[in-house]
Design an enzyme around this catalytic site. Structure first.
Site, PDB file in Angstrom:
ATOM      1  CG  ASP A 172      -1.808   1.209   1.270  1.00  0.00           C
ATOM      2  OD1 ASP A 172      -2.736   1.271   0.443  1.00  0.00           O
ATOM      3  OD2 ASP A 172      -1.582   2.104   2.109  1.00  0.00           O
ATOM      4  CE1 TYR A 197       0.701   7.612   3.063  1.00  0.00           C
ATOM      5  CE2 TYR A 197       1.246   5.467   2.172  1.00  0.00           C
ATOM      6  CZ  TYR A 197       0.373   6.292   2.831  1.00  0.00           C
ATOM      7  OH  TYR A 197      -0.831   5.798   3.270  1.00  0.00           O
TER       8      TYR A 197
END
Length: 305
Positions: A50, A55
């Site tokens: 994921d 991020y």
């Protein structure tokens, strides 16, 4: 059929999604830590990763995937890989470029899943979290239903096989279901012992959407007050001791038995391995009920508003 094989979801087009995946959100770790975490996880047996643009580590994830393929550990089709569209890219003309950027960073030709990360849109261009002079987030008036239509076009083009959402309420999800040509497959939300999200899970199940839990072990979140610690609940500790398992393993097993998909995050090799060792035991209905009673409707994560 092994216990592990029972926890697989069949999505649109027959694609299989392992219920347990590795979350790659690692804000305090460097790219080497993320690379090693992904490499370790796939070696251990994870086949579900994921990821997300926000991020800011998809290049490291992609490097690990490339090494694993070169080593012969897996082939691309063995992996189920998700990424997410960030809030500043909701405008339909920005969706494809954002998806392509994630694909380029990950070194992939297609994703298995692409999610709208949050239902709110931020002002396009510039910072990931655009703010005014008073520090307040600058929003965009883009409707996520229009964003969804652009995601559907990406499916048509073969850039992604399945699409879904993240952090959507039932009302927000219903707006997409009412207009969608391609129905959402996933709603990824915060879910753990202190936040059961049972009503949302029931709604998703009734509408053919898999509810996927992030932060399934709890976390410090982004609130100012210290959150209650899920893994220190006496009932959980007692069950873990009886099962000869860690509190984290019991928690993950409980959520799996509830019918959820899970994406716990870690960059610690031992924890990554432990989090995968949850297919060799079961919880009784009484134990499940005890854990269910720990719900506090306590949310640890909120996007800046």
């Amino acid at each position: 059929m092994s216990s592990k094989d029972q926890f697989v979801f069949t999505l649109r087009g027959g694609l299989k999604m392992p219920a347990l995946g590795l979350g790659t959100y690692a804000p305090k770790e460097d790219d080497d830590d993320v690379f090693n975490a992904v490499h370790t996880a796939v070696k251990v047996g994870y086949r579900h990763l994921d990821c997300a643009a926000i991020y800011r580590n998809e290049i490291a994830v992609g490097s690990a995937i490339k090494k694993l393929i070169i080593e012969g550990t897996v082939q691309r089709e063995d992996l189920f890989i998700t990424s997410k569209l960030w809030n500043t890219c909701h405008r339909p003309d920005l969706v494809r470029a954002s998806l392509k950027k994630s694909l380029d960073d990950l070194g992939l030709k297609y994703l298995d899943m692409y999610l709208i990360h949050w239902p709110m849109a931020y002002k396009e261009g510039g910072e990931f979290h655009p703010r005014d002079e008073n520090g307040k987030v600058l929003f965009s008036d883009v409707d996520y239903v229009d964003t969804w239509k652009a995601l559907e076009d990406c499916v048509d083009e073969g850039l992604v096989r399945n699409i879904g959402v993240s952090n959507f309420s039932s009302k927000q999800l219903q707006r997409i279901l009412d207009k969608a040509r391609i129905k959402p497959q996933i709603n990824q939300v915060e879910c753990h012992l202190h936040l059961s999200n049972s009503k949302l899970q029931k709604y998703c199940q009734e509408n053919g959407v898999v509810l996927q839990a992030y932060a399934p072990l709890g976390s410090s979140g982004n609130k100012t007050e210290p959150p209650p610690k899920c893994l220190e609940e006496p009932v959980l500790l007692e069950i873990a001791k009886a099962k000869n398992k860690t509190p984290a393993q019991v928690t993950l097993r409980y959520l799996l038995q509830r019918g959820l998909s899970l994406v716990p995050k870690s960059v610690t090799p031992q924890r990554i391995q432990e989090n995968f060792q949850i297919f060799d035991f079961e919880l009784s209905s009484d134990e499940e009920k005890q854990l269910q009673n720990l719900n506090k409707d306590f949310r640890m994560h909120t996007e800046d508003m």
